[in-house]
Design a protein around this motif. Structure first.
Motif: not given
Ligand code: 13P
Ligand code: SF4
Length: 360
Positions: A80-83, A91-95, A99-102
């Motif tokens: 969903d996001f690459a960087g 992005e983790a702070g904004r999402s 669930i966040i898959v790192q």
């Protein structure tokens, strides 16, 4: 041709060969993004994973945050996001996902958890570490503080949460010079300690009047490049543009045409479109940029990060299905570590946008 692919193993359960072929056809528009770097024959084995990952992601309100070193099948089809590290942390702070898959290494997942304590943060393989993160502990930092009282500790994000918790401020490769100068000014000092990457610290020291005391950590991928390598590339490829990550030695950075974070190198290649380029960094970067920059010829020295390469489409799917492996950070450590990450974000607010979202 692609120099790194992630082995997928067996087709996801419940998907027959006919269904896999149908998935490959159905997801053809997604394949078009990577058709320059992934042969069609491999897409048939990847498409079932991509289809399942996209479905479960939606069902569970999950996002995949992928580092620039992920292989193109992950980077261009399910992320969903690459960087770079900084962008992923922001992005983790904004999402607003549950669930966040790192899709990256462990310190990145920890940073996501620190910035998003209310979310479930998952990593597909707990063994995805980092030689820099392994080179320093919280106890080491406590010792350094005793040895250098009053000297601010600037800590690269490639570290564990307990190291961040002992630090004054974090930095990434894209904001290290700015952070060193701003923390020194804020504290009214002319010296900072920079841990744990020796080469990053030395590269920063060349760009500032602040005295930077370096630690002894090294990235096992970037320390392998040499200035002789660059001279050989130039001799064999007249006119080639050489881009280097600042985790490379100062001799390598001096020989390069441009040095920057992973996203800085990508932006350079996309904007300047050199006819021929070599990126002195992890292998998959060139594959990911090549997929989007037809006409640019990439010479690809291949230094793989074995930790990043632990992440595959197959274990991302498992991770989404089973919601493991969950990354947690002790509450006290998380609060102190967040203060260091927040100090970085305050001193160096976002400048570069993440790459376009790849997944639907
Ligand atoms: P970036 O912050 O430039 O993405 O670097 C992270 C990393 O692990 C480089 O080896
Ligand atoms: Fe760590 Fe180097 Fe791998 Fe980046 S490339 S995760 S710094 S070992």
């Amino acid at each position: 041709m692609l120099n790194t692919v992630s082995p997928q193993g067996a087709l996801p359960a419940l998907m027959s060969a006919d269904e896999a072929l149908a998935a490959a056809e159905e997801l053809r528009p997604i394949y078009e993004r990577v058709s320059d770097v992934i042969p069609e024959i491999e897409w048939v084995t990847m498409a079932p994973y991509v289809k399942e990952i996209l479905r479960i992601k939606k069902e569970k309100n999950a996002v995949i945050l992928a580092h620039n070193y992920m292989t193109p099948d992950i980077f261009h089809t399910v992320a969903d996001f690459a960087g770079d590290s900084l962008q992923l942390a922001q992005e983790a702070g904004r999402s607003d996902a549950d669930i966040i898959v790192q899709a990256g290494v462990h310190f990145m997942a920890e940073t996501s958890k620190i910035l998003s304590p209310g979310k479930k943060v998952l990593i597909p393989d707990l063994r995805a570490g980092c030689s820099l993160a392994a080179s320093v502990t919280g106890d080491d930092v406590r010792l350094l503080k005793e040895k250098y009282p009053g000297v601010p500790i600037v800590t690269y994000v490639n570290t564990t949460a307990d190291v961040k918790a002992e630090s004054d401020v974090c930095c990434t490769s894209s904001n290290a010079v700015e952070i060193v100068e701003k923390i020194a000014a804020e504290r009214g000092v002319d010296t900072v300690l920079m841990i744990p990457d020796e080469y990053l610290a030395k590269n920063v020291a060349k760009q500032t009047d602040i005295k930077v005391i370096a630690y002894h950590g090294r990235c096992e991928v970037h320390e392998q490049f040499t200035a002789d390598d660059i001279r050989a590339y130039r001799e064999a490829n007249p006119g080639i543009v050489v881009l280097a990550h600042p985790e490379c030695s100062p001799e390598v950075v001096d020989e390069a045409d441009f040095a920057g974070s992973t996203s800085g190198l990508i932006a350079y290649a996309k904007e300047k479109r050199p006819a021929k380029v070599v990126m002195l960094t992890e292998c998959s970067m060139s594959d990911n940029v090549a997929a989007e920059t037809p006409g640019v010829e990439f010479i690809r020295p291949c230094n793989l990060c074995p930790h990043m390469k632990r992440i595959t489409l197959a274990n991302i799917l498992d991770c989404l299905k089973t919601e493991s492996f969950e990354v947690t950070v002790d509450a006290d450590i998380a609060v102190a570590a967040k203060a260091s990450v927040d100090a970085m974000l305050r001193l160096s607010p976002p400048k570069v946008k993440p790459m376009a979202a790849a997944a639907e």
